[in-house]
Scaffold this motif. Structure first.
Motif: not given
Length: 275
Positions: A188-208
């Protein structure tokens, strides 16, 4: 809801046109589906249609999925996972899907009345790793990135795939190198651009996967000039899949998928109207 099916540079897709009228050619959102349910482009389009977004939503088929599935069954995919979860299964799928994208995008622009500006991308589960690979390697100008229960670190996905093989994964030096290359928290530190990013995480998704998701957003917030453009949203009662098994054909939208769909619709509407 109208759907259009086709092939773009050899990649099958299901496309949903925008509703209503636009002042000019509408923008484009490209998605990559899960390998869990919904595990085809058509099924993913039904689970997350994002009908209210004034853009073409084109759902690309992952390798060996949907129209490219061997004998219309998942057996060949499962055999690859049993042979070598990382080197024969996860890594080749991510890399091939990302490598196919530039030519597929060019073909889509020829086939559909879309604008020629930066695109939105969306990936679910392993498709999320594809979206991040496309972003980090800058294979096309990206306006916005959304991820749903993504495989942010491929090592975590390997651990989950051990259940398919029925035995612990045998790590080699090459496998460790490949896992490092597909660790998007580290990259992630090497990403040249900075587009808006949304991460949707399920409350019951795998913990890892949830831990990796939070780590990615934390890194991006530290790096972004505008930290609030890296967002993490948790969806109650959402586990990893977005549809019931077998997840091969379009099916009625589950209530929890509808909530994800509403979140994505609001977010993409906001991002695509920003000049």
């Amino acid at each position: 809801m109208e759907t259009i099916t086709g092939t773009a540079a050899g990649v099958p897709y299901t496309a949903l046109p925008p509703t209503g009228s636009n002042a000019g050619p509408p923008p484009l959102i490209v998605t990559w589906h899960m390998l869990d349910a919904p595990r085809t482009d058509a099924a993913f389009a039904a689970a997350l249609p994002m009908t209210g977004v004034p853009a073409w939503r084109v759902h690309l088929g992952m390798p060996m999925c949907g129209a490219r599935m061997v004998d219309g069954r998942v057996d060949a995919i499962m055999e690859l996972a049993r042979r070598d979860a990382l080197m024969a299964f996860l890594a080749p799928f991510v890399r091939q899907a990302a490598e196919e994208f530039p030519a597929a995008l060019a073909a889509l622009r020829d086939q559909l009345p879309v604008d020629d500006g930066p695109v939105g991308v969306l990936g679910g589960s392993l498709g999320g790793a594809v979206a991040l690979e496309v972003l980090t390697t800058w294979r096309a100008p990206i306006k916005a990135v959304a991820l749903v229960n993504p495989a942010v670190r491929i090592r975590s996905a390997v651990d989950l795939a051990e259940g398919i093989a029925g035995k612990p994964y045998r790590w080699t030096a090459e496998a460790h190198r490949t896992a490092d290359e597909l660790d998007f928290v580290a990259r992630a530190t090497g990403i040249a651009a900075q587009p808006p990013l949304l991460l949707v995480s399920g409350e019951r998704d795998h913990p890892a996967l949830r831990t990796d998701a939070a780590a990615l957003v934390d890194v991006l917030r530290q790096r972004y000039t505008h930290p609030d453009e890296a967002e993490l949203t948790t969806v109650p009662d959402l586990s990893h899949p977005l549809a019931d098994e077998p997840g091969l054909e379009p099916a009625p939208q589950l209530p929890v998928a509808k909530r994800v769909d509403e979140i994505l619709t609001r977010w993409f509407r906001r991002q695509l109207t920003v000049s």
